[in-house]
Design a protein around this motif. Sequence first.
Motif, short mmCIF file in Angstrom:
data_model
loop_
_atom_site.label_atom_id
_atom_site.label_comp_id
_atom_site.label_asym_id
_atom_site.label_seq_id
_atom_site.Cartn_x
_atom_site.Cartn_y
_atom_site.Cartn_z
N ARG A 65 39.27 101.71 23.28
CA ARG A 65 39.99 100.67 22.52
C ARG A 65 39.75 100.85 21.02
O ARG A 65 40.64 100.60 20.22
N THR A 72 44.25 98.69 25.12
CA THR A 72 43.77 97.32 24.96
C THR A 72 43.08 96.88 26.26
O THR A 72 43.15 97.59 27.27
N PRO A 73 42.45 95.71 26.26
CA PRO A 73 41.84 95.22 27.51
C PRO A 73 42.89 95.09 28.61
O PRO A 73 44.08 94.90 28.34
N TYR A 75 45.53 94.13 31.14
CA TYR A 75 46.49 93.03 31.24
C TYR A 75 46.33 92.35 32.60
O TYR A 75 46.47 93.00 33.64
N LYS A 79 38.77 92.09 31.80
CA LYS A 79 38.87 92.75 30.50
C LYS A 79 37.73 93.74 30.25
O LYS A 79 37.83 94.59 29.39
#
Length: 127
Positions: A65, A72-73, A75, A79
Amino acid sequence: MDGEALQKTAADHAEGLPGAGLEHPFGPEWEVYKVRGKVFMLMTQVTGERMVILKSAPDEAAALRHEHTEITPGYHMNKKHWITLQGGNTIDGTLVKELVTDSYLRVVRGLPKSQQPVDPHAYGLRT
């Protein structure tokens, strides 16, 4: 790599992994790849953006990231243990394939030995 190429690369690679299969348990807008009934990759564009969601080690996920704005974390996932990839300039096919394989092997390692389609510690190693 744009979002369409990202998903095609991920899907093509996942389909070649031993014991991997595609399902649609959440409807046609979600492609869910599993090995022995356990999810290792999801693909969708429900947000309007094509995305690939993969399992990752927490420390590796944080580093990815940090290095790539397109990662990204996860979805709608934990996370800490899942990441989301979207199309962009810093992601290429080699990285996508590596991340798909890593996600797959993380799931395989969690399976009972009798159900593992490959040895997760030796898979992909050149001899």
